[in-house]
Design an enzyme around this catalytic site. Structure first.
Site, PDB file in Angstrom:
ATOM      1  N   CYS A  60       0.802  -1.542  -4.289  1.00 38.94           N
ATOM      2  CA  CYS A  60      -0.046  -0.432  -4.720  1.00 38.94           C
ATOM      3  C   CYS A  60       0.503   0.239  -5.974  1.00 38.94           C
ATOM      4  O   CYS A  60      -0.233   0.947  -6.670  1.00 38.94           O
ATOM      5  CB  CYS A  60      -0.184   0.590  -3.587  1.00 38.94           C
ATOM      6  SG  CYS A  60      -0.670  -0.182  -2.039  1.00 38.94           S
ATOM      7  N   VAL A  98       5.447 -21.423   3.083  1.00 43.32           N
ATOM      8  CA  VAL A  98       5.099 -22.075   4.353  1.00 43.32           C
ATOM      9  C   VAL A  98       3.875 -22.936   4.077  1.00 43.32           C
ATOM     10  O   VAL A  98       2.840 -22.440   3.617  1.00 43.32           O
ATOM     11  CB  VAL A  98       4.831 -21.018   5.443  1.00 43.32           C
ATOM     12  CG1 VAL A  98       4.395 -21.686   6.738  1.00 43.32           C
ATOM     13  CG2 VAL A  98       6.080 -20.167   5.664  1.00 43.32           C
ATOM     14  N   GLY A 131      -1.704 -12.203   3.322  1.00 41.87           N
ATOM     15  CA  GLY A 131      -2.462 -11.363   2.393  1.00 41.87           C
ATOM     16  C   GLY A 131      -3.750 -12.007   1.917  1.00 41.87           C
ATOM     17  O   GLY A 131      -4.324 -12.897   2.554  1.00 41.87           O
ATOM     18  N   THR A 292      -4.092 -14.244  17.490  1.00 37.47           N
ATOM     19  CA  THR A 292      -5.150 -15.162  17.043  1.00 37.47           C
ATOM     20  C   THR A 292      -5.676 -15.974  18.229  1.00 37.47           C
ATOM     21  O   THR A 292      -5.283 -15.736  19.375  1.00 37.47           O
ATOM     22  CB  THR A 292      -4.602 -16.141  15.988  1.00 37.47           C
ATOM     23  OG1 THR A 292      -3.666 -17.001  16.646  1.00 37.47           O
ATOM     24  CG2 THR A 292      -3.926 -15.403  14.841  1.00 37.47           C
ATOM     25  N   GLY A 301      -2.994  -7.837   8.519  1.00 38.82           N
ATOM     26  CA  GLY A 301      -3.154  -7.511   7.108  1.00 38.82           C
ATOM     27  C   GLY A 301      -4.451  -8.018   6.509  1.00 38.82           C
ATOM     28  O   GLY A 301      -5.458  -8.205   7.190  1.00 38.82           O
ATOM     29  N   ASP A 302      -4.396  -8.258   5.213  1.00 40.89           N
ATOM     30  CA  ASP A 302      -5.608  -8.623   4.465  1.00 40.89           C
ATOM     31  C   ASP A 302      -6.250  -9.920   4.952  1.00 40.89           C
ATOM     32  O   ASP A 302      -7.396 -10.204   4.625  1.00 40.89           O
ATOM     33  CB  ASP A 302      -5.264  -8.811   2.983  1.00 40.89           C
ATOM     34  CG  ASP A 302      -4.919  -7.512   2.284  1.00 40.89           C
ATOM     35  OD1 ASP A 302      -4.965  -6.458   2.939  1.00 40.89           O
ATOM     36  OD2 ASP A 302      -4.595  -7.563   1.083  1.00 40.89           O
ATOM     37  N   TYR A 446      -6.204  28.388   4.404  1.00 42.74           N
ATOM     38  CA  TYR A 446      -6.931  29.112   3.364  1.00 42.74           C
ATOM     39  C   TYR A 446      -6.070  30.181   2.737  1.00 42.74           C
ATOM     40  O   TYR A 446      -5.541  31.065   3.414  1.00 42.74           O
ATOM     41  CB  TYR A 446      -8.222  29.750   3.902  1.00 42.74           C
ATOM     42  CG  TYR A 446      -8.789  30.789   2.943  1.00 42.74           C
ATOM     43  CD1 TYR A 446      -9.035  30.457   1.615  1.00 42.74           C
ATOM     44  CD2 TYR A 446      -9.038  32.096   3.358  1.00 42.74           C
ATOM     45  CE1 TYR A 446      -9.514  31.403   0.716  1.00 42.74           C
ATOM     46  CE2 TYR A 446      -9.519  33.049   2.460  1.00 42.74           C
ATOM     47  CZ  TYR A 446      -9.745  32.694   1.140  1.00 42.74           C
ATOM     48  OH  TYR A 446     -10.214  33.618   0.253  1.00 42.74           O
TER      49      TYR A 446
HETATM   50  P1  FAD Z   1       0.501  -8.736   1.052  1.00 42.19           P
HETATM   51  O1  FAD Z   1       1.099  -7.387   0.982  1.00 42.19           O
HETATM   52  O2  FAD Z   1      -0.291  -9.203  -0.117  1.00 42.19           O
HETATM   53  O3  FAD Z   1       1.660  -9.763   1.322  1.00 42.19           O
HETATM   54  C1  FAD Z   1       1.413 -11.128   1.476  1.00 42.19           C
HETATM   55  C2  FAD Z   1       2.633 -11.905   1.039  1.00 42.19           C
HETATM   56  O4  FAD Z   1       2.547 -13.182   1.624  1.00 42.19           O
HETATM   57  C3  FAD Z   1       2.697 -12.118  -0.460  1.00 42.19           C
HETATM   58  O5  FAD Z   1       3.950 -11.702  -0.977  1.00 42.19           O
HETATM   59  C4  FAD Z   1       2.538 -13.629  -0.621  1.00 42.19           C
HETATM   60  O6  FAD Z   1       3.319 -14.141  -1.672  1.00 42.19           O
HETATM   61  C5  FAD Z   1       3.024 -14.141   0.708  1.00 42.19           C
HETATM   62  N1  FAD Z   1       2.475 -15.449   1.090  1.00 42.19           N
HETATM   63  C6  FAD Z   1       1.178 -15.823   1.104  1.00 42.19           C
HETATM   64  N2  FAD Z   1       1.055 -17.072   1.542  1.00 42.19           N
HETATM   65  C7  FAD Z   1       2.301 -17.504   1.827  1.00 42.19           C
HETATM   66  C8  FAD Z   1       2.813 -18.731   2.298  1.00 42.19           C
HETATM   67  N3  FAD Z   1       2.023 -19.757   2.603  1.00 42.19           N
HETATM   68  N4  FAD Z   1       4.142 -18.849   2.442  1.00 42.19           N
HETATM   69  C9  FAD Z   1       4.970 -17.802   2.147  1.00 42.19           C
HETATM   70  N5  FAD Z   1       4.531 -16.618   1.691  1.00 42.19           N
HETATM   71  C10 FAD Z   1       3.212 -16.474   1.534  1.00 42.19           C
HETATM   72  N6  FAD Z   1      -4.015  -0.642  -0.673  1.00 42.19           N
HETATM   73  C11 FAD Z   1      -4.105   0.679  -0.415  1.00 42.19           C
HETATM   74  O7  FAD Z   1      -4.320   1.050   0.742  1.00 42.19           O
HETATM   75  N7  FAD Z   1      -3.967   1.605  -1.403  1.00 42.19           N
HETATM   76  C12 FAD Z   1      -3.715   1.252  -2.691  1.00 42.19           C
HETATM   77  O8  FAD Z   1      -3.571   2.109  -3.572  1.00 42.19           O
HETATM   78  C13 FAD Z   1      -3.628  -0.116  -3.006  1.00 42.19           C
HETATM   79  N8  FAD Z   1      -3.409  -0.531  -4.269  1.00 42.19           N
HETATM   80  C14 FAD Z   1      -3.305  -1.855  -4.529  1.00 42.19           C
HETATM   81  C15 FAD Z   1      -3.060  -2.264  -5.840  1.00 42.19           C
HETATM   82  C16 FAD Z   1      -2.938  -3.606  -6.132  1.00 42.19           C
HETATM   83  C17 FAD Z   1      -2.717  -4.042  -7.525  1.00 42.19           C
HETATM   84  C18 FAD Z   1      -3.025  -4.569  -5.076  1.00 42.19           C
HETATM   85  C19 FAD Z   1      -2.857  -6.037  -5.380  1.00 42.19           C
HETATM   86  C20 FAD Z   1      -3.267  -4.187  -3.798  1.00 42.19           C
HETATM   87  C21 FAD Z   1      -3.408  -2.828  -3.508  1.00 42.19           C
HETATM   88  N9  FAD Z   1      -3.660  -2.388  -2.205  1.00 42.19           N
HETATM   89  C22 FAD Z   1      -3.779  -1.051  -1.940  1.00 42.19           C
HETATM   90  C23 FAD Z   1      -3.855  -3.347  -1.119  1.00 42.19           C
HETATM   91  C24 FAD Z   1      -2.586  -3.547  -0.302  1.00 42.19           C
HETATM   92  O9  FAD Z   1      -1.535  -3.812  -1.156  1.00 42.19           O
HETATM   93  C25 FAD Z   1      -2.819  -4.699   0.671  1.00 42.19           C
HETATM   94  O10 FAD Z   1      -3.883  -4.381   1.509  1.00 42.19           O
HETATM   95  C26 FAD Z   1      -1.585  -4.993   1.527  1.00 42.19           C
HETATM   96  O11 FAD Z   1      -0.477  -5.259   0.733  1.00 42.19           O
HETATM   97  C27 FAD Z   1      -1.875  -6.176   2.442  1.00 42.19           C
HETATM   98  O12 FAD Z   1      -0.735  -6.523   3.140  1.00 42.19           O
HETATM   99  P2  FAD Z   1      -0.515  -8.017   3.647  1.00 42.19           P
HETATM  100  O13 FAD Z   1       0.778  -8.024   4.359  1.00 42.19           O
HETATM  101  O14 FAD Z   1      -1.723  -8.486   4.337  1.00 42.19           O
HETATM  102  O15 FAD Z   1      -0.442  -8.881   2.310  1.00 42.19           O
END
Ligand code: FAD
Length: 569
Positions: A60, A98, A131, A292, A301-302, A446
Site C-alpha cells: 500500500c 512454488v 495475491g 479450500t 487474501g486477494d 464533538y
Molecule cells: P500480496 O500481498 O500481493 O502477496 C502475495 C505474495 O505472493 C507476493 O509477494 C507474490 O510475489 C507471492 N507469490 C505469488 N505467487 C507465488 C508463488 N507461486 N510462489 C511464491 N510466491 C508467490 N489495500 C488496501 O486495503 N489499502 C491500500 O491503500 C492499498 N494500496 C495498494 C497499493 C498498491 C500499489 C497495491 C499493489 C495494492 C494495494 N492494496 C491496498 C491491496 C493490498 O496490498 C492487497 O489486498 C494485499 O496485499 C493482498 O494480500 P495477499 O497476501 O493476498 O497478496
C-alpha cells in the site's frame, strides 16, 4: 551454543516429525498467517515462500515511494527474513517460487528463481496467499519499456529510475480506480503532467456515478487530463523517444511513461493445477475458516472469493485489511480453533490531491446488480465540523438503507476533511448489523473543530429515519420528469437565479408561510433547496397543511452531480 543456535538445531532435529505448515506468499495474508500461527503454536514448523526478494512489505506504500513521499525504500519493509527467523522461528525462502502442489503426496514443488534448481517440500498444512496480479491486457505495446504496473518494490524502483533517468514530464495512467488514482497523486507530486484513461464514464468505479463527480471535478481542477468512457487500444513508440497511448476513440496521448492500473486478477494458477475449487468470480472457494475444497489447504487474501455481507453474494475484494484478517483466521483454524471469517463489506478509502473518497458496504449499483429493490437513499452535504468554526468543509454523503427495516446497506462520502472518520463509524455500525436508528443515536466526539452536536453520521441517520417514518417522503431524482409533479425550489431568488432545475418554480422558504396558498393541492410537490435542509422544513410545513410534499434529497447540489453523471435530465 547461543539460544538462537539451540533453537535452530532442535528445529532441524525435529523437522521430520513436527507438523509442517507451508505458506505460499509472504506478504499481507501469508505473513499474518505465519506470525499468528506461531503465537498459537510453538510446536509446528512454519516455512514461508515468496518468489519476490522481500516478504512482509507494504504494497500500500508503493505509490508513495514512487512519489518520493516515502523516500527511504527500507521503510516499506515491515518485517525481514531475519526478523521472522529470530523472533518467530519462521523460515522464509525468498526468490523461491512454488510451481506445483501435489495433493496426493502433500508436497509442493519449489524453484529457486536464480539457479532454476527445483526441490520438493512436504506439508501437513498448506496456506496459499499468492495475491492478485495486475491485469495486462493483450494489446499492442503493453510490454514496451516505459509501461509499468505497480505491485512490488522492484516495480516501484523501476518507475522511480525511469522518471529520474529520462527526466520524465508526462504520464498516462490507464485505469481510474484506487491504485490508478494514488499513482496520479504521486506522479503529480513528482511534477509530471498526468492524464487518466478510463474505460468507464466515471473515475473510481466502485462509487455510484454521482459521488464520483466531485472527484472528477477535483482532478480536473488540479490539472489532470481526464479521458473517461474511453479504453486503451494500443501503446506505440514515438519517433525520437517517448510513448503514445492510443485510445479506443482514436485519441493519441503522448507519455514519457504509462502506468497500467486496470485491476488485478487472483493468482489461481497453482490452485487450478491442483484441482482446487474455483468460484464464479475467479477466486479460490473457501469456507468460513478459509479452508479450500482440500481440507489440508487454506487460502487467504486477494486470491479467494468471500461473501459480501451486505448482498450475500460471493466477491473478490483485493484489500489489505481482509487479507490480514483472513491470514489470522486461517492460522487459528490450523491451530485447531474455530474462528470464522465474517465476510467483507468493502470498506475503502483513497486520498487524491487533498480530496478523500471513502465508502463502505454496497453501492446503489451494487444493490441493483444483486437484485435488491427494497431500499432507499438519502444525500446530505454537511460541514465536517460546526459551521461557525472557521474552515468547515462540505462532506458529500450518500447513505443507502433497507426499507422498512432501516438496515444500513452502504455509504459513500467525498470531501476535503473528516470523510473517512464518518465512513469508519458507519462501517462499524454495519458490522453490528446496525440500522439508521443506531446512526441517529450514536454518540460521537464533538467540539467545534472536530464535529457538530449533530454529527454528519447522526444527520444521515435522522434523515433516513424521517424517510422511513414518513416525516420526509423523498422523491426519486431519476424520475424528475414524472408527469404531474410540480418542482418547487425554496431557495432565495438570487440563489434560484444562479441555477435551478429546469421547470422549477421559485417560492422561498422565507415567504412560504405567507404564500403557500398559491401552491396547488391536487399535485405532488417536489421540493428542492441547496442541500435538502430548507426543502425538508418546507416539506413538513406543507404536509401539515394538507399538501402532498416530497423532498428532493440533497437538493440542487445533488442535482448538479446527478446531471453531470448523466443520471437525470
Ligand atoms: P500480496 O500481498 O500481493 O502477496 C502475495 C505474495 O505472493 C507476493 O509477494 C507474490 O510475489 C507471492 N507469490 C505469488 N505467487 C507465488 C508463488 N507461486 N510462489 C511464491 N510466491 C508467490 N489495500 C488496501 O486495503 N489499502 C491500500 O491503500 C492499498 N494500496 C495498494 C497499493 C498498491 C500499489 C497495491 C499493489 C495494492 C494495494 N492494496 C491496498 C491491496 C493490498 O496490498 C492487497 O489486498 C494485499 O496485499 C493482498 O494480500 P495477499 O497476501 O493476498 O497478496
Amino acid at each position: 551454543m547461543s539460544n538462537q543456535a539451540n533453537l535452530q538445531s532442535s528445529s532441524l532435529q525435529n523437522s521430520s516429525t513436527r507438523r509442517r505448515v507451508l505458506i505460499v506468499g509472504g506478504v499481507a495474508g501469508g505473513a499474518s498467517c505465519a506470525a499468528r500461527l506461531r503465537r498459537l503454536d510453538e510446536s509446528v514448523e512454519i516455512v514461508m515462500f515468496d518468489r519476490g526478494p522481500y516478504v512482509s512489505f507494504a504494497n500500500c506504500g508503493l505509490p508513495y515511494y514512487v512519489g518520493n513521499v516515502i523516500s527511504d525504500e527500507r521503510k516499506l519493509l515491515v518485517a525481514s527474513r531475519e526478523m521472522f527467523r529470530d523472533r518467530f522461528n519462521i523460515s522464509v525462502h525468498t526468490e523461491t517460487e512454488v510451481t506445483g502442489v501435489d495433493r496426493n503426496t502433500r508436497a509442493i514443488a519449489v524453484r529457486d528463481v536464480h539457479t532454476g534448481n527445483t526441490r520438493s517440500e512436504r506439508y501437513d498444512a498448506l496456506v496459499l496467499s499468492p495475491g492478485a496480479a495486475p491485469i495486462r491486457p493483450q494489446l499492442p505495446g503493453v510490454e514496451l519499456p516505459g509501461v509499468f504496473a505497480v505491485r512490488s518494490i522492484p516495480d516501484s524502483r523501476r518507475i522511480r529510475s525511469w522518471i529520474a533517468d529520462r527526466n520524465a514530464k508526462t504520464a498516462v495512467v490507464v485505469g481510474g480506480g484506487f491504485i490508478g488514482l494514488e499513482m496520479v497523486e504521486n506522479l503529480i507530486h513528482r511534477e509530471l503532467s498526468v492524464a487518466i484513461l478510463e474505460k468507464l464514464p466515471q473515475v473510481m468505479p466502485p462509487l455510484d456515478p454521482e459521488l464520483a463527480v466531485p472527484l472528477k471535478e477535483h482532478l480536473a481542477a488540479k490539472g489532470v487530463q481526464l479521458h473517461l468512457g474511453d479504453g486503451l487500444a494500443a501503446i506505440e513508440e514515438q519517433d525520437g523517444g517517448g510513448l503514445i497511448v492510443v485510445a479506443e476513440s482514436g485519441a493519441r496521448l503522448p507519455a514519457d511513461l504509462v502506468i497500467l492500473a486496470i485491476g488485478v486478477r487472483p493468482e489461481t494458477a497453482l490452485a487450478k493445477d491442483a484441482g482446487l475449487q474455483i468460484g464464479p468470480r475467479g477466486g479460490i472457494v473457501v469456507d468460513a475458516q478459509m479452508r479450500t475444497s482440500d481440507p489440508s489447504i487454506w487460502a487467504v487474501g486477494d486470491v479467494v472469493e468471500v461473501q459480501d455481507v451486505l448482498t450475500g453474494q460471493e466477491t473478490v475484494l483485493p484489500l489489505a485489511g481482509p487479507a490480514n484478517r483472513q491470514g489470522r483466521v486461517a492460522a487459528e483454524s490450523i491451530a485447531g480453533r474455530t474462528t470464522h471469517f465474517r465476510g467483507v463489506q468493502a470498506t475503502a478509502v483513497v486520498g487524491v490531491l487533498g480530496l478523500t473518497v471513502a465508502s463502505t458496504g454496497a453501492s446503489e449499483k451494487g444493490l441493483r446488480r444483486a437484485g435488491f429493490t427494497s431500499f432507499q437513499r438519502v444525500y446530505l452535504h454537511p460541514g465536517h465540523h460546526a459551521g461557525y468554526y472557521p474552515g468547515a468543509q462540505a462532506i458529500h454523503l450518500k447513505l443507502l438503507f433497507g426499507v422498512p427495516d432501516g438496515r444500513i446497506l452502504g455509504a459513500q462520502a467525498v470531501g476535503l476533511e473528516g470523510v473517512e472518520k464518518r465512513i469508519d463509524v458507519i462501517a462499524t455500525a454495519i458490522q453490528f448489523n446496525g440500522t439508521v436508528h443506531d446512526l441517529a443515536e450514536v454518540e460521537l466526539c464533538y467540539a467545534p473543530q472536530f464535529g457538530a452536536a449533530k454529527d454528519p453520521v447522526n444527520l444521515a441517520g435522522m434523515l433516513a429515519e424521517n424517510v422511513l417514518n414518513g416525516d420526509m417522503p423523498v422523491a426519486d431524482w431519476l424520475e424528475l420528469n414524472r408527469a404531474g409533479a410540480l418542482l418547487v425550489d425554496v431557495r432565495e431568488p438570487d440563489e434560484f437565479a444562479g441555477g435551478h432545475i429546469p421547470n422549477a418554480i421559485n417560492l422561498p422558504l422565507s415567504q412560504l408561510r405567507s404564500r403557500y396558498l398559491e401552491l396547488p393541492k391536487d399535485r405532488d410537490l417536489w421540493l428542492c433547496c441547496a442541500v435538502g435542509q430548507r426543502a425538508y422544513y418546507a416539506t413538513r410545513f406543507l404536509a401539515q397543511h394538507g399538501y402532498r410534499s416530497w423532498n428532493l434529497s440533497g437538493g440542487y447540489t445533488t442535482y448538479k452531480a446527478l446531471k453531470a453523471a448523466a443520471l437525470t435530465a
